[in-house]
Design a protein around this motif. Structure first.
Motif, PDB file in Angstrom:
ATOM      1  N   MET A  56       0.511  -1.414   0.136  1.00  0.00           N
ATOM      2  CA  MET A  56       0.118   0.043  -0.190  1.00  0.00           C
ATOM      3  C   MET A  56       1.045   1.112  -0.175  1.00  0.00           C
ATOM      4  O   MET A  56       0.633   2.117  -0.794  1.00  0.00           O
ATOM      5  CB  MET A  56      -0.910  -0.432   1.277  1.00  0.00           C
ATOM      6  N   GLN A  57       1.880   1.282   0.763  1.00  0.00           N
ATOM      7  CA  GLN A  57       3.285   2.370   0.805  1.00  0.00           C
ATOM      8  C   GLN A  57       3.538   2.489  -0.864  1.00  0.00           C
ATOM      9  O   GLN A  57       3.386   3.516  -0.535  1.00  0.00           O
ATOM     10  CB  GLN A  57       3.749   2.291   2.437  1.00  0.00           C
ATOM     11  N   ALA A  58       3.876   1.385  -0.863  1.00  0.00           N
ATOM     12  CA  ALA A  58       4.757   1.717  -1.772  1.00  0.00           C
ATOM     13  C   ALA A  58       3.918   1.750  -3.449  1.00  0.00           C
ATOM     14  O   ALA A  58       4.637   2.284  -4.406  1.00  0.00           O
ATOM     15  CB  ALA A  58       5.551   0.561  -2.622  1.00  0.00           C
ATOM     16  N   GLY A  59       2.748   1.465  -3.699  1.00  0.00           N
ATOM     17  CA  GLY A  59       1.504   1.889  -4.365  1.00  0.00           C
ATOM     18  C   GLY A  59       1.527   1.241  -5.515  1.00  0.00           C
ATOM     19  O   GLY A  59       1.476   1.050  -6.614  1.00  0.00           O
ATOM     20  N   TYR A  60       1.314  -0.378  -5.153  1.00  0.00           N
ATOM     21  CA  TYR A  60       1.442  -1.579  -5.488  1.00  0.00           C
ATOM     22  C   TYR A  60      -0.222  -2.163  -5.218  1.00  0.00           C
ATOM     23  O   TYR A  60       0.021  -2.582  -4.216  1.00  0.00           O
ATOM     24  CB  TYR A  60       2.298  -2.387  -5.274  1.00  0.00           C
ATOM     25  N   MET A  61      -1.186  -1.526  -5.401  1.00  0.00           N
ATOM     26  CA  MET A  61      -2.529  -2.132  -5.237  1.00  0.00           C
ATOM     27  C   MET A  61      -2.766  -3.464  -5.551  1.00  0.00           C
ATOM     28  O   MET A  61      -3.390  -3.699  -4.888  1.00  0.00           O
ATOM     29  CB  MET A  61      -3.299  -1.161  -5.664  1.00  0.00           C
ATOM     30  N   GLU A  62      -2.698  -3.727  -6.681  1.00  0.00           N
ATOM     31  CA  GLU A  62      -2.834  -4.983  -6.992  1.00  0.00           C
ATOM     32  C   GLU A  62      -2.520  -6.146  -5.957  1.00  0.00           C
ATOM     33  O   GLU A  62      -3.014  -7.268  -5.418  1.00  0.00           O
ATOM     34  CB  GLU A  62      -2.719  -5.184  -8.329  1.00  0.00           C
ATOM     35  N   LYS A  63      -1.347  -6.194  -6.356  1.00  0.00           N
ATOM     36  CA  LYS A  63      -0.649  -6.836  -4.814  1.00  0.00           C
ATOM     37  C   LYS A  63      -0.927  -6.191  -3.435  1.00  0.00           C
ATOM     38  O   LYS A  63      -0.647  -7.545  -2.966  1.00  0.00           O
ATOM     39  CB  LYS A  63       0.715  -6.464  -4.691  1.00  0.00           C
ATOM     40  N   ALA A  64      -0.826  -6.108  -3.042  1.00  0.00           N
ATOM     41  CA  ALA A  64      -1.953  -5.662  -2.395  1.00  0.00           C
ATOM     42  C   ALA A  64      -3.216  -6.141  -1.805  1.00  0.00           C
ATOM     43  O   ALA A  64      -3.663  -6.650  -0.822  1.00  0.00           O
ATOM     44  CB  ALA A  64      -2.207  -3.943  -1.432  1.00  0.00           C
ATOM     45  N   GLN A  65      -3.920  -6.057  -2.913  1.00  0.00           N
ATOM     46  CA  GLN A  65      -5.273  -6.397  -3.081  1.00  0.00           C
ATOM     47  C   GLN A  65      -4.790  -8.439  -3.037  1.00  0.00           C
ATOM     48  O   GLN A  65      -5.797  -8.769  -2.502  1.00  0.00           O
ATOM     49  CB  GLN A  65      -5.855  -6.444  -4.196  1.00  0.00           C
ATOM     50  N   LYS A  66      -4.752  -9.083  -3.986  1.00  0.00           N
ATOM     51  CA  LYS A  66      -4.168 -10.680  -3.478  1.00  0.00           C
ATOM     52  C   LYS A  66      -3.358 -10.984  -2.062  1.00  0.00           C
ATOM     53  O   LYS A  66      -3.677 -11.816  -1.612  1.00  0.00           O
ATOM     54  CB  LYS A  66      -3.255 -10.683  -4.883  1.00  0.00           C
ATOM     55  N   TYR A  67      -2.758  -9.484  -1.452  1.00  0.00           N
ATOM     56  CA  TYR A  67      -2.049 -10.867   0.013  1.00  0.00           C
ATOM     57  C   TYR A  67      -3.294 -10.553   0.621  1.00  0.00           C
ATOM     58  O   TYR A  67      -3.927 -10.879   2.001  1.00  0.00           O
ATOM     59  CB  TYR A  67      -0.762  -9.739   0.257  1.00  0.00           C
ATOM     60  N   THR A  68      -4.028  -9.550   0.326  1.00  0.00           N
ATOM     61  CA  THR A  68      -5.364  -9.328   1.693  1.00  0.00           C
ATOM     62  C   THR A  68      -6.481 -10.397   1.511  1.00  0.00           C
ATOM     63  O   THR A  68      -6.781 -10.934   2.362  1.00  0.00           O
ATOM     64  CB  THR A  68      -5.687  -7.628   0.859  1.00  0.00           C
ATOM     65  N   ASP A  69      -6.688 -10.687   0.463  1.00  0.00           N
ATOM     66  CA  ASP A  69      -7.333 -11.670  -0.847  1.00  0.00           C
ATOM     67  C   ASP A  69      -7.135 -13.121   0.424  1.00  0.00           C
ATOM     68  O   ASP A  69      -7.753 -13.784   0.819  1.00  0.00           O
ATOM     69  CB  ASP A  69      -8.395 -11.435  -1.912  1.00  0.00           C
ATOM     70  N   LYS A  70      -5.375 -13.416  -0.199  1.00  0.00           N
ATOM     71  CA  LYS A  70      -5.376 -14.652   0.367  1.00  0.00           C
ATOM     72  C   LYS A  70      -5.155 -14.332   2.713  1.00  0.00           C
ATOM     73  O   LYS A  70      -5.652 -15.619   3.121  1.00  0.00           O
ATOM     74  CB  LYS A  70      -3.823 -14.469   0.262  1.00  0.00           C
ATOM     75  N   ALA A  71      -5.405 -13.074   3.227  1.00  0.00           N
ATOM     76  CA  ALA A  71      -4.945 -13.618   4.704  1.00  0.00           C
ATOM     77  C   ALA A  71      -6.217 -13.630   4.626  1.00  0.00           C
ATOM     78  O   ALA A  71      -6.946 -14.202   6.039  1.00  0.00           O
ATOM     79  CB  ALA A  71      -4.431 -11.990   4.363  1.00  0.00           C
ATOM     80  N   LEU A  72      -7.129 -12.589   4.373  1.00  0.00           N
ATOM     81  CA  LEU A  72      -9.085 -12.987   4.532  1.00  0.00           C
ATOM     82  C   LEU A  72      -9.239 -14.283   4.760  1.00  0.00           C
ATOM     83  O   LEU A  72     -10.401 -14.658   5.869  1.00  0.00           O
ATOM     84  CB  LEU A  72      -9.577 -11.908   4.528  1.00  0.00           C
ATOM     85  N   LEU A  73      -8.941 -15.109   3.987  1.00  0.00           N
ATOM     86  CA  LEU A  73      -9.213 -16.191   3.060  1.00  0.00           C
ATOM     87  C   LEU A  73      -8.992 -17.559   4.811  1.00  0.00           C
ATOM     88  O   LEU A  73      -9.632 -18.730   4.569  1.00  0.00           O
ATOM     89  CB  LEU A  73      -9.021 -16.736   2.074  1.00  0.00           C
ATOM     90  N   GLN A  74      -7.585 -17.326   4.999  1.00  0.00           N
ATOM     91  CA  GLN A  74      -6.796 -17.670   5.736  1.00  0.00           C
ATOM     92  C   GLN A  74      -7.348 -17.627   7.270  1.00  0.00           C
ATOM     93  O   GLN A  74      -7.823 -18.413   7.632  1.00  0.00           O
ATOM     94  CB  GLN A  74      -5.594 -17.437   6.172  1.00  0.00           C
ATOM     95  N   ILE A  75      -8.242 -16.431   7.802  1.00  0.00           N
ATOM     96  CA  ILE A  75      -9.000 -15.496   8.929  1.00  0.00           C
ATOM     97  C   ILE A  75      -9.803 -16.811   8.915  1.00  0.00           C
ATOM     98  O   ILE A  75     -10.596 -17.031  10.127  1.00  0.00           O
ATOM     99  CB  ILE A  75      -8.948 -14.129   8.893  1.00  0.00           C
TER     100      ILE A  75
END
Length: 592
Positions: A288-307
């Motif tokens: 997010m801070q680096a400005g890579y939104m697609e990568k941020a969203q990919k990590y977020t989706d994986k983490a939420l699925l794991q949660i």
């Protein structure tokens, strides 16, 4: 005597039967509970009675929602164990679990009193003394009582040093650094402790699994400290090392669980599965801070699925906190890429989680107001944005969030040409006196000063402020801030009648905005490029920029209309009380 022996055989048989029901596939918990309850009818010896009450409580906690009955069994287990010499495992486990129930039901003082008593009694039991100190410190952290948490962790640090327990000593040291970070302590003090921790972790000669666990804890703190300071580029090596360490832990756990050196070291900072989610979250923060939104969203989706998978097994408070933090980042990500409808839906999901947990609502209230304010800004609703930013400022306990809210409130005032209101908060956002270690916030404050200079036609001042912002943003790969500063600089050069220099600014800005992607920046850049190409008589590129501008406009407009008609949209007017939308029971609702 025969009667006594007969009773012994009855309760021993029932205990064996209960264990068989518990361990069979699938487990028959109902029959297990009935067997254990039957044990108590035979007046077993005090040790058996106390342990049975503890077993019943643990089963009720894990498999039912009958907290009251679990509480009664734990209170009996604690009381009975107090009269039995050398019965530490039952005594302190009962105290620990009972304190958790007290805390969940709002009886925090009872929880603290119980834990304090247990800590006093456990000094001869290294494992339980350390664990109870950790638990009490965590309770202090949940109430933002950093002083108490820090004192308890220091006690643990001193105790482990005296006992020669290196692993636990490092856990206490790293936890103390975590408290310092949460407090917002000075960078020099934290950096010194991090250096000490790094050296100690590398010198630790215990099992490899333990060493990797400590390394992950250290690296999470290191990365968070650097991200808090806006050092996005500098932290990349540490982030890569963190991602490698979590892979190492996963591989080691597949071979064998982390083996402690002694029974005093049989607990870890977080379970492996939760550590994986935490590393995902840290990676999201960096992207997010680096400005890579697609990568941020990919990590977020994986983490939420794991949660979701982990919550189905055990809905711990740490999972709830990680889920909220991930959703908050996901909302900001959707707002940047221009998906306002999805953003407000996820804000509503945050609201459902918070409504089900008053403690989490208190902890995340300022963040929620900030999310609603940024959403309102993206919807061009300055009234709601101001309302929410002011609510965030009233409730924020985080210095950097307070600065972020002030910077954005300043932008709202500039957009609305409210010069007097902007002047009233200028001291809060002065880059020379900004009360933060964060280089990204300092760079953003220079950008806001440049925006103010642009709106007041002080173009030379604007260029000076924006070049400072650019220098800081470029140094740490803050791509979105770089793109913003370049677009605004291009706008200033265009206003000064220097189209060639404007083109040199806006062209790379557009490239960066497309890479992020930031739809609002793309819209702004394409509008300036369209005018610049027309000035140069470049019809082909003018038409291309015009078409891009039209496409961006239509995409944003369609999404704007969709978002404004959603029932969740009315959340922008909420500041207190129940959330103004229907919140049906769902997977996010937590039973109180």
């Amino acid at each position: 005597m025969a009667v006594a022996n007969s009773q012994d055989s009855y309760y021993l048989s029932l205990l064996a039967l209960a264990e068989r029901f518990r361990t069979q596939e699938p487990a028959n918990i109902k029959m297990c509970l009935q067997c254990l309850q039957a044990v108590l009818t035979f007046s077993p010896p005090p040790k058996v009675e106390a342990r049975t009450h503890l077993q019943l409580a643990n089963l009720l906690i894990k498999y039912t929602k009958n907290t009251q009955l679990a509480r009664e069994h734990l209170e009996l287990a604690w009381t009975l164990s107090m009269n039995i010499v050398g019965f530490d495992d039952v005594r302190f486990e009962a105290a620990s679990e009972l304190a958790k129930i007290y805390e969940q039901t709002g009886e925090t003082n009872n929880a603290k009193t119980l834990l304090q008593r247990a800590i006093e009694l456990s000094r001869q039991n290294v494992f339980w003394h350390c664990r109870l100190l950790f638990q009490t410190a965590q309770m202090g952290l949940s109430e933002y009582d950093y002083a108490t948490a820090g004192a308890l962790l220091q006690n643990g640090l001193d105790y482990c040093h005296m006992q020669g327990i290196a692993y636990n000593q490092l856990l206490f040291l790293l936890s103390k650094i975590m408290v310092f970070l949460l407090e917002g302590r000075g960078g020099v003090e934290v950096q010194a402790l991090l250096s000490q921790a790094n050296q100690s972790v590398e010198q630790y000669n215990g099992p490899q699994g333990q060493k990797e666990h400590l390394r992950v804890f250290y690296l999470v703190l290191m990365v968070c400290h650097n991200l808090n300071s806006g050092q996005v580029k500098s932290v990349k090596p540490a982030l890569k090392q963190l991602q490698q360490s979590i892979q190492n832990i996963t591989q080691l756990s597949e071979q064998a669980e982390v083996i402690p050196n002694s029974s005093s070291e049989m607990f870890a900072w977080l379970p492996r599965e939760q550590l994986c989610v935490l590393v995902y979250l840290v990676s999201v923060m960096h992207s997010m801070q680096a400005g890579y939104m697609e990568k941020a969203q990919k990590y977020t989706d994986k983490a939420l699925l794991q949660i979701d998978k982990l919550k189905a097994e055990e809905n711990s408070s740490i999972l709830g906190s990680l889920q909220l933090l991930l959703l908050e980042h996901s909302v900001m990500c959707h707002l940047i890429i221009g998906s306002k409808a999805q953003a407000i839906k996820e804000i509503a999901r945050v609201c459902r989680l918070l409504q089900a947990d008053t403690k989490q609502l208190q902890a995340h209230r300022a963040q929620l107001h900030t999310l609603l304010a940024v959403y309102a800004m993206s919807m061009n609703n300055s009234t709601a944005a101001e309302l929410q930013f002011n609510a965030a400022l009233r409730t924020s306990k985080n210095r950097d969030l307070w600065i972020f809210a002030n910077l954005n409130l300043a932008v709202v005032y500039l957009r609305c040409q409210r010069e007097r209101d902007f002047a009233a908060i200028m001291d809060r956002i002065n880059p020379d006196t900004l009360p933060t270690q964060s280089q990204s916030l300092r760079a953003a404050s220079f950008y806001v000063q440049g925006l103010h200079a642009f709106f007041t036609a002080r173009h030379n001042d604007g260029k000076r402020f924006l070049r400072e912002s650019l220098k800081m943003a470029n140094a740490e790969d803050l791509n979105r801030l770089t793109s913003c500063s370049l677009v605004l600089l291009g706008h200033i050069f265009l206003a000064l009648g220097n189209p060639r220099e404007a083109l040199n600014m806006v062209t790379p800005a557009m490239q960066l905005a497309s890479k992020i992607p930031d739809l609002h920046l793309q819209l702004w850049s394409s509008a300036i490029l369209k005018d610049l190409h027309r000035l140069f008589g470049d019809t082909s590129h003018e038409q291309e920029s015009s078409q891009s501008h039209l496409n961006f406009s239509q995409t944003l407009l369609t999404d704007h209309v969709t978002a404004s008609h959603l029932p969740e949209h009315q959340l922008i007017n909420w500041t207190d009380g129940p959330f103004p939308l229907p919140l049906p029971p769902g997977p996010d609702r937590v039973q109180q």
